[in-house]
Design an enzyme around this catalytic site. Structure first.
Site, PDB file in Angstrom:
ATOM      1  N   GLU A  35       0.830  -1.106  -0.037  1.00 34.45           N
ATOM      2  CA  GLU A  35       0.211  -0.303  -0.038  1.00 34.45           C
ATOM      3  C   GLU A  35       1.162   1.082   0.207  1.00 34.45           C
ATOM      4  O   GLU A  35       0.440   3.005   0.099  1.00 34.45           O
ATOM      5  CB  GLU A  35      -1.085  -0.090   1.172  1.00 34.45           C
ATOM      6  CG  GLU A  35      -0.353   0.059   2.833  1.00 34.45           C
ATOM      7  CD  GLU A  35      -1.156   1.741   3.363  1.00 34.45           C
ATOM      8  OE1 GLU A  35      -0.229   2.644   2.190  1.00 34.45           O
ATOM      9  OE2 GLU A  35      -1.200   1.719   3.848  1.00 34.45           O
TER      10      GLU A  35
ATOM     11  N   THR B  54       3.023   2.322  15.943  1.00 31.06           N
ATOM     12  CA  THR B  54       2.578   0.679  15.558  1.00 31.06           C
ATOM     13  C   THR B  54       2.988   1.152  14.266  1.00 31.06           C
ATOM     14  O   THR B  54       2.475   0.744  12.783  1.00 31.06           O
ATOM     15  CB  THR B  54       1.176   0.616  14.909  1.00 31.06           C
ATOM     16  OG1 THR B  54       0.673   1.459  15.197  1.00 31.06           O
ATOM     17  CG2 THR B  54       1.208   0.056  16.613  1.00 31.06           C
TER      18      THR B  54
ATOM     19  N   HIS C 119      -2.270 -11.523  11.656  1.00 30.04           N
ATOM     20  CA  HIS C 119      -1.967 -10.150  10.798  1.00 30.04           C
ATOM     21  C   HIS C 119      -1.570  -9.634  12.043  1.00 30.04           C
ATOM     22  O   HIS C 119      -2.145  -9.675  12.943  1.00 30.04           O
ATOM     23  CB  HIS C 119      -2.599  -9.365  10.727  1.00 30.04           C
ATOM     24  CG  HIS C 119      -2.721  -7.737  10.019  1.00 30.04           C
ATOM     25  ND1 HIS C 119      -0.708  -7.785   9.007  1.00 30.04           N
ATOM     26  CD2 HIS C 119      -3.446  -6.811  10.081  1.00 30.04           C
ATOM     27  CE1 HIS C 119      -0.965  -6.065   9.193  1.00 30.04           C
ATOM     28  NE2 HIS C 119      -2.704  -6.010   9.829  1.00 30.04           N
TER      29      HIS C 119
ATOM     30  N   CYS D 291      -3.398  -4.351   4.048  1.00 34.13           N
ATOM     31  CA  CYS D 291      -2.248  -5.018   5.027  1.00 34.13           C
ATOM     32  C   CYS D 291      -2.965  -6.108   3.675  1.00 34.13           C
ATOM     33  O   CYS D 291      -1.807  -7.472   4.353  1.00 34.13           O
ATOM     34  CB  CYS D 291      -2.532  -4.971   6.245  1.00 34.13           C
ATOM     35  SG  CYS D 291      -1.577  -3.688   6.879  1.00 34.13           S
TER      36      CYS D 291
ATOM     37  N   LYS E  51      -5.016 -10.654  21.163  1.00 30.91           N
ATOM     38  CA  LYS E  51      -5.945  -9.762  20.792  1.00 30.91           C
ATOM     39  C   LYS E  51      -7.050 -11.433  19.868  1.00 30.91           C
ATOM     40  O   LYS E  51      -8.088 -11.437  20.367  1.00 30.91           O
ATOM     41  CB  LYS E  51      -6.054  -9.031  20.627  1.00 30.91           C
ATOM     42  CG  LYS E  51      -5.880  -7.552  21.327  1.00 30.91           C
ATOM     43  CD  LYS E  51      -6.485  -6.085  20.698  1.00 30.91           C
ATOM     44  CE  LYS E  51      -6.094  -5.572  21.580  1.00 30.91           C
ATOM     45  NZ  LYS E  51      -5.961  -4.841  22.705  1.00 30.91           N
TER      46      LYS E  51
ATOM     47  N   ASN F  11       5.596  -2.412  12.674  1.00 27.04           N
ATOM     48  CA  ASN F  11       4.396  -3.608  11.437  1.00 27.04           C
ATOM     49  C   ASN F  11       5.085  -3.507   9.792  1.00 27.04           C
ATOM     50  O   ASN F  11       5.465  -1.672   9.434  1.00 27.04           O
ATOM     51  CB  ASN F  11       3.135  -1.911  12.017  1.00 27.04           C
ATOM     52  CG  ASN F  11       1.734  -2.619  10.787  1.00 27.04           C
ATOM     53  OD1 ASN F  11       1.735  -3.848  10.148  1.00 27.04           O
ATOM     54  ND2 ASN F  11       0.924  -1.511  10.800  1.00 27.04           N
TER      55      ASN F  11
ATOM     56  N   SER G 255      -7.484  -3.368   5.928  1.00 30.99           N
ATOM     57  CA  SER G 255      -8.128  -2.917   6.381  1.00 30.99           C
ATOM     58  C   SER G 255      -8.993  -1.900   5.622  1.00 30.99           C
ATOM     59  O   SER G 255      -8.390  -2.532   4.267  1.00 30.99           O
ATOM     60  CB  SER G 255      -7.611  -1.509   7.414  1.00 30.99           C
ATOM     61  OG  SER G 255      -6.921  -1.738   8.353  1.00 30.99           O
TER      62      SER G 255
ATOM     63  N   SER H 157     -10.447   0.176  14.043  1.00 31.42           N
ATOM     64  CA  SER H 157     -10.128  -0.838  13.658  1.00 31.42           C
ATOM     65  C   SER H 157      -9.440  -2.320  14.244  1.00 31.42           C
ATOM     66  O   SER H 157      -9.419  -3.425  12.885  1.00 31.42           O
ATOM     67  CB  SER H 157      -8.397  -0.680  12.759  1.00 31.42           C
ATOM     68  OG  SER H 157      -7.772  -0.254  13.778  1.00 31.42           O
TER      69      SER H 157
HETATM   70  N1  CAA Z   1       1.479  -0.031  30.989  1.00 32.59           N
HETATM   71  C1  CAA Z   1       1.228  -1.664  30.341  1.00 32.59           C
HETATM   72  N2  CAA Z   1      -0.099  -1.077  29.238  1.00 32.59           N
HETATM   73  C2  CAA Z   1      -0.607  -0.055  29.328  1.00 32.59           C
HETATM   74  C3  CAA Z   1       0.119   1.454  29.790  1.00 32.59           C
HETATM   75  C4  CAA Z   1       0.988   1.059  30.612  1.00 32.59           C
HETATM   76  N3  CAA Z   1       1.554   1.887  31.220  1.00 32.59           N
HETATM   77  N4  CAA Z   1      -0.466   2.648  29.107  1.00 32.59           N
HETATM   78  C5  CAA Z   1      -1.710   1.183  28.407  1.00 32.59           C
HETATM   79  N5  CAA Z   1      -1.458  -0.005  28.037  1.00 32.59           N
HETATM   80  C6  CAA Z   1      -2.094  -0.766  27.316  1.00 32.59           C
HETATM   81  C7  CAA Z   1      -3.319  -0.641  26.700  1.00 32.59           C
HETATM   82  O1  CAA Z   1      -4.456  -1.143  28.375  1.00 32.59           O
HETATM   83  C8  CAA Z   1      -3.459  -1.512  25.806  1.00 32.59           C
HETATM   84  O2  CAA Z   1      -3.903  -2.459  26.063  1.00 32.59           O
HETATM   85  P1  CAA Z   1      -5.333  -3.035  25.617  1.00 32.59           P
HETATM   86  O3  CAA Z   1      -5.807  -3.085  24.399  1.00 32.59           O
HETATM   87  O4  CAA Z   1      -4.688  -4.384  26.114  1.00 32.59           O
HETATM   88  O5  CAA Z   1      -5.814  -3.221  26.379  1.00 32.59           O
HETATM   89  C9  CAA Z   1      -2.457  -0.939  25.073  1.00 32.59           C
HETATM   90  O6  CAA Z   1      -1.441  -0.352  26.184  1.00 32.59           O
HETATM   91  C10 CAA Z   1      -3.000   0.024  23.979  1.00 32.59           C
HETATM   92  O7  CAA Z   1      -3.902   1.573  24.555  1.00 32.59           O
HETATM   93  P2  CAA Z   1      -4.475   2.510  24.332  1.00 32.59           P
HETATM   94  O8  CAA Z   1      -5.380   1.452  23.746  1.00 32.59           O
HETATM   95  O9  CAA Z   1      -5.025   3.221  25.034  1.00 32.59           O
HETATM   96  O10 CAA Z   1      -3.683   3.159  23.026  1.00 32.59           O
HETATM   97  P3  CAA Z   1      -4.044   4.444  22.118  1.00 32.59           P
HETATM   98  O11 CAA Z   1      -5.526   5.129  22.112  1.00 32.59           O
HETATM   99  O12 CAA Z   1      -3.068   4.973  21.902  1.00 32.59           O
HETATM  100  O13 CAA Z   1      -3.834   2.888  20.355  1.00 32.59           O
HETATM  101  C11 CAA Z   1      -3.671   1.842  19.031  1.00 32.59           C
HETATM  102  C12 CAA Z   1      -3.413   1.616  20.389  1.00 32.59           C
HETATM  103  C13 CAA Z   1      -5.377   1.925  18.590  1.00 32.59           C
HETATM  104  C14 CAA Z   1      -3.514   0.452  18.476  1.00 32.59           C
HETATM  105  C15 CAA Z   1      -3.284   3.316  17.859  1.00 32.59           C
HETATM  106  O14 CAA Z   1      -2.183   2.818  18.457  1.00 32.59           O
HETATM  107  C16 CAA Z   1      -3.330   3.248  16.279  1.00 32.59           C
HETATM  108  O15 CAA Z   1      -3.990   3.344  16.193  1.00 32.59           O
HETATM  109  N6  CAA Z   1      -2.346   2.054  15.528  1.00 32.59           N
HETATM  110  C17 CAA Z   1      -2.667   2.351  14.135  1.00 32.59           C
HETATM  111  C18 CAA Z   1      -4.111   1.571  14.207  1.00 32.59           C
HETATM  112  C19 CAA Z   1      -3.896  -0.236  14.592  1.00 32.59           C
HETATM  113  O16 CAA Z   1      -2.849  -1.022  14.201  1.00 32.59           O
HETATM  114  N7  CAA Z   1      -4.895  -0.942  14.031  1.00 32.59           N
HETATM  115  C20 CAA Z   1      -4.723  -3.070  14.144  1.00 32.59           C
HETATM  116  C21 CAA Z   1      -6.013  -3.121  13.183  1.00 32.59           C
HETATM  117  S1  CAA Z   1      -5.653  -2.624  11.357  1.00 32.59           S
HETATM  118  C22 CAA Z   1      -4.610  -3.464  10.709  1.00 32.59           C
HETATM  119  O17 CAA Z   1      -4.319  -4.640  11.648  1.00 32.59           O
HETATM  120  C23 CAA Z   1      -4.719  -3.000   9.573  1.00 32.59           C
HETATM  121  C24 CAA Z   1      -3.114  -2.483   9.736  1.00 32.59           C
HETATM  122  O18 CAA Z   1      -2.148  -3.122  10.022  1.00 32.59           O
HETATM  123  C25 CAA Z   1      -2.979  -0.710   9.800  1.00 32.59           C
END
Ligand code: CAA
Length: 421
Positions: free
Chosen positions: A87, A162, A244, A119, A253, A298, A331, A212
């Site tokens: 992509e 990521t 993936h 992806c 997850k 990633n 996605s 996502s």
């Molecule tokens: N110590 C330990 N763990 C902690 C922590 C700390 N101090 N603070 C937070 N965490 C944990 C949270 O509990 C959470 O874990 P769980 O999901 O198991 O509960 C994890 O860290 C992440 O925390 P948040 O959810 O609060 O993080 P965020 O809101 O900043 O965003 C994300 C996380 C959504 C993955 C973000 O990085 C993002 O948008 N990434 C891009 C999208 C993506 O990767 N999507 C995946 C599915 S889509 C796909 O796979 C296609 C692709 O490749 C893009």
């Protein structure tokens, strides 16, 4: 799982190419004012590969493909289909694949194209190649499928931890040396969702991050149902579940969702019983193959195949014919779930599939160097002349600038002496 009327088809060679620099997650966390445990435990990442201005999708794809052909002694003249899944292509019209075709000296009698679906692009290429061979159209030729991406979300965005970059090249053929994949174990899934996308005017991906994750998990259930058609008993035979992996915790997850599908009930990780069952299954089937993903980050469409490399680099003689599941998610969204079977010879190639020595030689970036690199990448497309040595790139293939609107590439160091395979 084999069909007596057709020879087995699958992955015959596998190789990784990665940028020569990385940023450690604890370094990035400190700069962003975030506890490092959020990135290292919450997301499960250790490092992210960062591409310099002279490393692009073409250089990564070509390097991975060259390594796959050379390491597994595949004759380039035997390649009849070349597909690059990405992509993060380098042109709105011209496919990365045709650059790779020239740079590797592949035969003109070859079908060459690029696939895009976030992806999922390389998995579309993989299943297309399997179909091409199974239909008889390949007539003994092999397919070269390359998963290559540079994942960029931009500085200070939720997606920033990521990111990553790299390419995994796979040769697909009959009587594969690494992994067999039988067509009747493949299930597909598609749904229009706005969970992650990248408008034509943006170098950086946009994502509704938490949504996502939901879309990914729904697609896993959907593609899995399409693949297995209720045949859940196969789960008990699996040696590994490969997913993936946009970040390592996503596989955690995904596996919970997989167990919920197998047992037809929710898994509550706050109860001791479910937690113990989940942990045992995750530690046996998923965790051992996530080390490369944790070190590279990633790589979008190559992420699943990086986990596969990690499995193959550890393979043992006793694994012959054991089954593994593979789940690919892109996605937008598109997904495929499939079953593979470890080829009896895979363990003999384990050492050839191990990129650890290269990963250990990468240069560690400070946050200042990382941010300067991202800014330089933004300017690189219009730069007329780039010097790879400015970025510590002294060997292999480099992007050296754009002249007359045409991208220029150059083999460096000892690779300049023997450019084609
Ligand atoms: N110590 C330990 N763990 C902690 C922590 C700390 N101090 N603070 C937070 N965490 C944990 C949270 O509990 C959470 O874990 P769980 O999901 O198991 O509960 C994890 O860290 C992440 O925390 P948040 O959810 O609060 O993080 P965020 O809101 O900043 O965003 C994300 C996380 C959504 C993955 C973000 O990085 C993002 O948008 N990434 C891009 C999208 C993506 O990767 N999507 C995946 C599915 S889509 C796909 O796979 C296609 C692709 O490749 C893009």
């Amino acid at each position: 799982m084999t069909d007596s009327h057709h020879p087995p088809v699958g992955i015959d060679a596998l190789a990784l190419a990665c940028p020569k620099a990385f940023i450690a997650m604890d370094t990035l966390a400190e700069a962003r004012g975030v506890p490092s445990a959020k990135y290292t435990q919450g997301l499960g990442q250790e490092k992210m590969a960062i591409a310099s201005p002279v490393e692009d999708t073409v250089t990564l794809a070509t390097a991975a493909a060259r390594r796959a052909l050379e390491t597994f002694d595949v004759d380039p003249q035997s390649i009849g289909t070349l597909i690059v899944g990405t992509e993060t292509g380098v042109d709105h019209s011209k496919p990365v694949a045709v650059y790779v075709h020239e740079l590797l000296g592949l035969p003109e009698r070859c079908r060459t194209f690029e696939t895009k679906h976030a992806c999922y692009g390389a998995s579309a290429g993989l299943t297309t190649s399997l179909d091409w061979i199974a239909s008889g159209r390949a007539r003994g030729q092999k397919a070269l499928v390359i998963a290559a991406d540079i994942a960029s979300y931009g500085l200070n965005t939720p997606g920033e931890p990521t990111q990553g970059a790299g390419a995994v090249a796979m040769v697909i053929g009959e009587h594969p040396r690494l992994l067999r994949i039988h067509p009747n174990t493949i299930g597909d899934y598609t749904r229009q969702v706005m969970d992650f996308w990248r408008p034509l005017y943006s170098k950086y991906a946009l994502a509704d991050g938490h949504y996502s994750i939901e879309c990914y998990l729904e697609a896993l259930a959907g593609a899995r149902a399409a693949a297995l058609d209720g045949g859940d008993e196969v789960f008990d035979e699996l040696l590994a579940c490969l997913y993936h992996v946009p970040f390592v915790k996503m596989a955690h997850k995904a596996h919970r969702k997989e167990l919920e599908c197998v047992h037809h009930r929710p898994f509550d990780l706050d109860t001791a019983d479910d937690q113990a069952r989940f942990d045992a299954s995750y530690q046996r089937l998923v965790a051992p193959w996530l080390s490369l993903n944790a070190q590279v980050g990633n790589i979008y469409t190559g992420s699943l195949y990086l986990a596969l490399m990690d499995l193959i680099r550890q393979s043992q003689a006793s694994w012959a014919d054991r089954r593994v599941s593979l789940f690919s998610y892109g996605s937008g969204c598109g997904a495929t779930y499939m079953l593979g079977q470890i080829a009896p010879s895979a363990h003999q190639w384990a050492g050839h599939c191990d990129p650890q020595a290269d990963l250990d030689q990468r240069r560690r970036l400070s946050v200042g160097e990382y941010e300067a690199m991202i800014a330089a990448v933004e300017r690189a497309e219009r730069a007329e002349k780039l010097d790879p040595s400015d970025w510590g790139v002294l060997e292999g293939l480099a992007y050296v600038g754009t002249q007359d609107h045409q991208r220029q590439y150059r083999w460096l160091g000892r690779d300049a002496l023997t450019p084609a395979v």
